[in-house]
Structure formats: structure tokens, C-alpha cells
Scaffold this motif. Sequence first.
Motif, PDB file in Angstrom:
ATOM      1  N   ASP A   1      -3.227  46.069  -1.755  1.00 34.25           N
ATOM      2  CA  ASP A   1      -4.225  46.602  -0.830  1.00 34.25           C
ATOM      3  C   ASP A   1      -4.508  48.083  -1.082  1.00 34.25           C
ATOM      4  N   GLU A   2      -3.458  48.832  -1.439  1.00 37.86           N
ATOM      5  CA  GLU A   2      -3.618  50.273  -1.631  1.00 37.86           C
ATOM      6  C   GLU A   2      -4.595  50.592  -2.755  1.00 37.86           C
ATOM      7  N   GLU A   3      -4.726  49.672  -3.725  1.00 40.14           N
ATOM      8  CA  GLU A   3      -5.628  49.916  -4.845  1.00 40.14           C
ATOM      9  C   GLU A   3      -7.093  49.884  -4.421  1.00 40.14           C
ATOM     10  N   LEU A   4      -7.395  49.196  -3.335  1.00 41.96           N
ATOM     11  CA  LEU A   4      -8.776  49.079  -2.870  1.00 41.96           C
ATOM     12  C   LEU A   4      -9.061  49.849  -1.588  1.00 41.96           C
ATOM     13  N   GLU A   5      -8.002  50.364  -0.977  1.00 45.73           N
ATOM     14  CA  GLU A   5      -8.150  50.957   0.352  1.00 45.73           C
ATOM     15  C   GLU A   5      -9.207  52.054   0.388  1.00 45.73           C
ATOM     16  N   ASP A   6      -9.135  52.995  -0.553  1.00 46.11           N
ATOM     17  CA  ASP A   6     -10.072  54.116  -0.540  1.00 46.11           C
ATOM     18  C   ASP A   6     -11.490  53.648  -0.844  1.00 46.11           C
ATOM     19  N   TYR A   7     -11.630  52.731  -1.791  1.00 44.18           N
ATOM     20  CA  TYR A   7     -12.972  52.249  -2.144  1.00 44.18           C
ATOM     21  C   TYR A   7     -13.616  51.521  -0.964  1.00 44.18           C
ATOM     22  N   LEU A   8     -12.847  50.677  -0.289  1.00 44.14           N
ATOM     23  CA  LEU A   8     -13.401  49.945   0.851  1.00 44.14           C
ATOM     24  C   LEU A   8     -13.785  50.896   1.982  1.00 44.14           C
ATOM     25  N   SER A   9     -13.064  52.010   2.084  1.00 45.17           N
ATOM     26  CA  SER A   9     -13.426  52.977   3.123  1.00 45.17           C
ATOM     27  C   SER A   9     -14.786  53.602   2.839  1.00 45.17           C
ATOM     28  N   THR A  10     -15.163  53.702   1.564  1.00 46.57           N
ATOM     29  CA  THR A  10     -16.501  54.224   1.258  1.00 46.57           C
ATOM     30  C   THR A  10     -17.574  53.224   1.677  1.00 46.57           C
ATOM     31  N   ILE A  11     -17.278  51.927   1.592  1.00 49.01           N
ATOM     32  CA  ILE A  11     -18.236  50.918   2.057  1.00 49.01           C
ATOM     33  C   ILE A  11     -18.379  50.997   3.573  1.00 49.01           C
ATOM     34  N   LYS A  12     -17.255  51.126   4.270  1.00 50.56           N
ATOM     35  CA  LYS A  12     -17.325  51.216   5.731  1.00 50.56           C
ATOM     36  C   LYS A  12     -18.058  52.492   6.159  1.00 50.56           C
ATOM     37  N   THR A  13     -17.795  53.591   5.470  1.00 56.99           N
ATOM     38  CA  THR A  13     -18.489  54.841   5.780  1.00 56.99           C
ATOM     39  C   THR A  13     -19.986  54.684   5.565  1.00 56.99           C
ATOM     40  N   ALA A  14     -20.371  54.004   4.488  1.00 56.61           N
ATOM     41  CA  ALA A  14     -21.791  53.773   4.217  1.00 56.61           C
ATOM     42  C   ALA A  14     -22.420  52.910   5.304  1.00 56.61           C
ATOM     43  N   HIS A  15     -21.702  51.911   5.783  1.00 58.64           N
ATOM     44  CA  HIS A  15     -22.203  51.069   6.878  1.00 58.64           C
ATOM     45  C   HIS A  15     -22.428  51.895   8.146  1.00 58.64           C
ATOM     46  N   MET A  16     -21.466  52.768   8.431  1.00 59.31           N
ATOM     47  CA  MET A  16     -21.608  53.609   9.617  1.00 59.31           C
ATOM     48  C   MET A  16     -22.864  54.462   9.529  1.00 59.31           C
ATOM     49  N   LEU A  17     -23.087  55.059   8.376  1.00 58.21           N
ATOM     50  CA  LEU A  17     -24.251  55.932   8.197  1.00 58.21           C
ATOM     51  C   LEU A  17     -25.554  55.140   8.227  1.00 58.21           C
ATOM     52  N   LEU A  18     -25.525  53.923   7.708  1.00 57.39           N
ATOM     53  CA  LEU A  18     -26.727  53.087   7.778  1.00 57.39           C
ATOM     54  C   LEU A  18     -27.015  52.710   9.231  1.00 57.39           C
ATOM     55  N   ASP A  19     -25.978  52.414   9.994  1.00 60.53           N
ATOM     56  CA  ASP A  19     -26.162  52.136  11.425  1.00 60.53           C
ATOM     57  C   ASP A  19     -26.758  53.353  12.129  1.00 60.53           C
ATOM     58  N   TRP A  20     -26.263  54.531  11.775  1.00 58.36           N
ATOM     59  CA  TRP A  20     -26.794  55.782  12.338  1.00 58.36           C
ATOM     60  C   TRP A  20     -28.286  55.907  12.028  1.00 58.36           C
ATOM     61  N   ALA A  21     -28.659  55.655  10.778  1.00 54.56           N
ATOM     62  CA  ALA A  21     -30.064  55.760  10.380  1.00 54.56           C
ATOM     63  C   ALA A  21     -30.919  54.663  11.004  1.00 54.56           C
ATOM     64  N   ASN A  22     -30.295  53.584  11.422  1.00 53.64           N
ATOM     65  CA  ASN A  22     -31.017  52.502  12.104  1.00 53.64           C
ATOM     66  C   ASN A  22     -30.969  52.656  13.623  1.00 53.64           C
TER      67      ASN A  22
END
Length: 764
Positions: A590-611
Motif C-alpha cells: 500500500d505504501e508504494e501507492l499511497e502518495d500517488y493515490l493522494s494526488t488523485i483524491k486531491t484532484a477530485h477535491m479541487l474538481l468538486d471545488w470548481a464544480n
Amino acid sequence: MAVLMRVDELPVPEVLREFIARERGIRELYPPQEEAVVKGLFNGRNMVLSTTTATGKTLMAELAMVNTVLTRGAKAILTVPLRALAYEKASDLRVYEKMGIRIAVSTGEYDKEDAWLSDYDIVVTTYEKLDSLLRHRAGWLRNVGILVVDEVHYINDDKRGPIIESIIAKVKALGLPMQILALSATVGNAEEIARYLDAELVSSHWRPVPLKEGVYYDGVIYYADGATRAVKDLGNPVITLAIDTLLDGGQVLIFTNSRSNTVKLAQQMANYICNYGVKLIEPRELAALASEVLESSQSRILGEELARVIRCGVSFHHAGLDMGTRALVEGAFRDRVLRVVAATTTLAAGVNLPARRVIIHEYRRYEPGIGMVELPVMEYKQMAGRAGRPGLDPYGEAILVARHEDEVDYLMRNYINANVEAVTSKFFNERNLPTQLLSAIASGYAGTLDDVMRYVSSTLGYLQGGFQGNSVLSGILRRRIEDVVSSLVEMGFLERVGDNLRATELGNLVNNLYLDPYLASLYIRGLRSAEETTDLGYIHLVVQSRDVPRVRVRRGEFDDYVEELLNNWDQFLVKPPLTRDEIENGEYEDEELEDYLSTIKTAHMLLDWANEASEDELYKNYDVGPGDLRVYSDLMEWLVNAVYKLALALGMRKHAERLDILRWRLTYGVREELLELVINLEGVGRVRARALYNAGFRTVEDVANADPRVLSGIRGFGDRLARSVVEQARKLVSEGRVVKLSVKSEAKTGEARHGRGGSILDYL
């Protein structure tokens, strides 16, 4: 007892002496302040003020800046590490406007030289903004007579430290005759910093209020001087220590390691005070404050959470609170309406908010990718320095909480009796050096390798590395710099012409955009990897910057984000560090993907903000508060604009068109149809813009043709704002200055409010 220097003895113009006595009520100087005067503060001497909190460093900086303006007709710059701190300092300085001193603050838009600042006497900036101004070689910088570097211990910071050194190197390279004044309460090697800056040193542990430091365990406070004091144990260390202080008429600051802990501790304190009849609060004043917080908070959920504890005389404080709410909390604490504030450690660095007792609840914090780490002594001393209000408290106390008996000695040895760490340069770190070398060459501070070596010789890293006068070490450094230059050439940012080095057009653009060349290269590769992607894909590319805070993926969400990654593999322009097959087959930790997946979640948050997701939805779904959204908004204004300009420069018109709209949506948190309203009209944010749009006022021209009485009936508008908005709209329409953005980026003539608008041509 020594006689202290009086304000009327200061070697500054009489008008300034009288002003300080009248407006600030200050008649005498503290000993460290007097030492600074004697050592030449007002004679143009470079100086390092390394003195404890509340010893008047800021006042001396203010006097030095105003004196420079009055006596030399020169400008002053005050540079600080944080945007919020820049605005706080500028607000404090505005008292000098009564003397005719003009104050300005500039913190963003790294691709501009801000010529308008030439009209001001004192300019407050962040480190990054000042470095950007020096990259642009703004002409008005030659009129600066004094540079104040606040919180100079940030040289120790991996990100901001090299920027401070870059500022000093550029000032020296330009031969600017400015006095340098560096301020800090916590520098372990102040003598070395003074030597680096060719400065006089004022170093003092004197405090206007005595400080007692100790460790609490099991009902007893163990003080550094060997004394002990029994405290009535209430079953919770923080409540025990706080109530003990409140009963003695003092206030309490609690520092802890996470936002969730600030809320938890504030709730525990509030429950005790309100449920157990501790008569330490003024219910009427607190009820009024709670109402103000509910009214001002941009998140209803967060506002209600805060109002509940405020009614009991307690508050929490963290970066998720919006600026207005934070200001209410800080003001109420200074006015002694609030008795207890539980805060994250960021408060110690950024806000002047002293209290009788400071409680350090946790001396460790979580670092992503590392786990729990111990706080540096420097940070402990910053927190401890907040103990004791001059003129109000007879003493201050800083108390660490031990969890078991063995920890008492450990905390005493490793924090209370420990020396503050030496500030060490990060300039030559692998991640930082390419940025600094590109900056030096692209900005015209160096044109050959010899020039580069002269430039870096003005850094603290050069001094600490022992390179001066050591041909072997300097030869090693030169070869390392040659390797970095070769990498920048390979990336297309520099080119060699004989012995000369110069930036390419792309390199100049990257430098002016204030981008790390590695990040810029990643952005370029991402844009080239696909002809088009979704908005989520673009945002995911942008948030690869280490400047963007990551939204952590909770354990229960991990598999959902893995599934999303696999289902939408092609839209992500930056791929994970594992192959698709490895992920599909579960061949990873899990640790190998943890940081990368957090960038996806951050992008989702920002897209929600823009929507146009509400602040409450974002707080509930992502634990992102209104204060965080302001940070993200500023970052998106910078970074999406940077990717947009890279796309334009590379001829990627399709990418540029999409990014042009997306940057404004992410800056303001709106769908595309609201852009014209929010960009042009002061006082119209995302909520009011949606209300206007839904009421049929969809363009600036619609607003210009409206009756203000009709607008005043729309939710969020009163009579005054309605009149203001209509007047703005009519003026913009009559002068042909309405900024219009369409999906094809056909921006009309003009500039948007706050300097955020403009057409493509304005940004080339």
C-alpha cells in the motif's frame, strides 16, 4: 538597576520619536533593543537580531524601515515566510500611514515585476515573491535602502531556505546598497548567520516576562530549576494544567500535532468548563462571539463546531479556518474573552498570541511517508516563547506533557535543556540546486560557470561547506554544478554557446513562472503524453507539485481509489510508480501507492471545488476547510496558469484552451458560466455569483442594466453591496473593460479585478 535608553534618545527624526511615544505608548527600550541601537541599527549597519519572543524585534525593524524612508528617501522591504503573516505585518505597519508612510503588500503572481510597488515606501512580501521580483530585476529595487528578513531561521527549511539565500545572493550580485536586518527568536548558530550577512549580532536570552519551563506527569510539574509543584489531577493532563492556570487568572495556549487533536482538546476543555460549573467565563460576551463566528464562517459545519466550544470560553485554531474566523478567535483571545485556545504548531510560527501558560500536548507529529517524528528543539522554543504576556502576566510557563515517568527526564534533556539546532543551508540539495542555477542564469546574474561560482559563493551553503579558499572542495562543487547545468541543457531550459550559458525561451519562461525545472519538465512530459484529457486529468497533473498539500487517502478509501486509477488509467497524464499489470495483480505494498493515490483524491477535491461543491461538502468529504481552500485557490491561480503558459509556448493550443478556463474555475471555485461575474465584480464570490446567475443576471451587462433595489432582494446582497455591484458593472461596460472568457479563450480587452484577469495576449 541599569538605566534603560529612552525613546526620546533614539537617533531618529523627532517626528518618529514622538510618534512612537504617542501612538505606541513606548517610553523606554528593552536591553536587546538598546544594544541594537548602540551597534549601529540606525547607521545602516547589517544586523542579526536573535532575541527571545516579545523582546521588541519587530518594533526595531519598523523603526529602522521608517527611519530609512524619512532620512534617506529610500524604500524598505519586509519579507516573511507566510502569506498570512505578510498581511498581518502589513496591517500592523499601517499605523505609520498617519505619518504619510505608504504601505503595500504583494505576495502572489510570480510572473510579474509589480511596477506599481514603486509608489510605496514599505513593501511587505513573502520570500518567494521577493525572489520573483529579483528574478525580474524590477527597477524600483535600486531605491530600496533596507531589507528586513523576518524569521531568518527558515534558512533551515528545505523549501524556503534556498529562497532566502537566493535573495541575498541576488542583492549582492546587483550591488544593491541596502542594509540587511535579519530577525529570529530561535537560531542555534546566530554568530555564523551574522558572519554570512557581514552583520553585527545582537543575541540575548533576556525576556520582559520570566519564563518557567517544565514537564508535567501524574499530578506534578517538574521545573527545569529542580523545583516541583503538585497540581490537582483532574484525570486529563491538559485539562489539569489548563484549569490550574485559569483559576489563577491566566490564559492558556495548547499546542498539539494535528487539527483533529485541536478540536478534540477544545471540546474536552469546553465540556469540563461548562459542565462542572467552573466560573471562569463571561457567558454573555462568549454568546455574542459565538454568534459572530457562526455569521462569518464560510463553513456552517465548522462554524457550528467552533461556536459550541467558544460558548465555554475555549476555541481551536488551525489553518482550515477562514481568515475572518481566525481573526475573531485571535482578537477575542487577546481581549481575554476566550481563555483557552488549542492550536496546531503553525500558530507558534505565524501569529503573535501569548498566554500565561503554554502546554505542549505532543512533541511528535506525523510526516507523510515517514511516520511519527519528533519536533525540532527550534519548534519547541518557538512554542515556549509564547508564554507570558508583557504587562499582564508576572511570569510565563511552558509545560511539556509526559506520557510515562521515563519521559520526564527525556523531555527535560532533549527539549528544555537542549540547545537549539544550528541553521543549515539546503541550497546545494539535489532538489534545490537546479532551480537556483536556472534562476541565476535566466535572470542574468550569471553567464558562465565562473559567474555561477561567484554567485553561489554568496550563499550560506558555500560558507558552511568550507569551499572558500579550498581548491579541492571548490573543484568538486564546480563539477557538480557542471552536471546540473548539463541536466538543464538536456531538459531544454539552458543552452551553451562556447563558454557562455544562457536560458532558452522555454527556460526563461520556466524561471519567470517560478517553477522548479524538474516540475516544469514533468508538466511538459504530461502535456505531450496525450492530445487531450479530462479536467480531472489536468488537475491531477498540476497537483504533482510538492507545493500542493495532499489530501490523505483513508484506509477505507484505498481500494476505491485503486479501482478509479485502473478504470481511468488513460486520463491521468502522470502514471504511478508501478505498472498497470502490477497494480491489477496486487503486486504492491500500500505504501508504494499511497502518495500517488493522494494526488488523485486531491484532484477530485479541487474538481468538486470548481464544480461549486459547498464549503460544508468539502469539509465533510475531504476534511478541507475554508482556510485550506484559500491556499489551494492561490496555488491553482499560480500553477494552472503556469501549465497553461507552457502549453501555449509549446504550441499545444487544445491543451491551452482547456487550461485557460480551468485556471479561473479553480481560482474562484465556480463553473464556467459564472466566470464573467466573479472575475469582474468586486464583492461577488462564488455564492453570490450563483445567486445572481439563477436570478437571471448572467453577464456584467445584465447587472449594469439592473435596478439596485432588485439586486438587494437577492440572497447575499444588501442595499450597499447591490449599489456597489451595479456601479462597478456600469463603469466596466461604459469603459469597455469587461473581461469575458469563453471555452475558446477569447478574452476581451481589459484586466480583471485583483489583477487576476486578462486575455491570452496579456499573459504571453
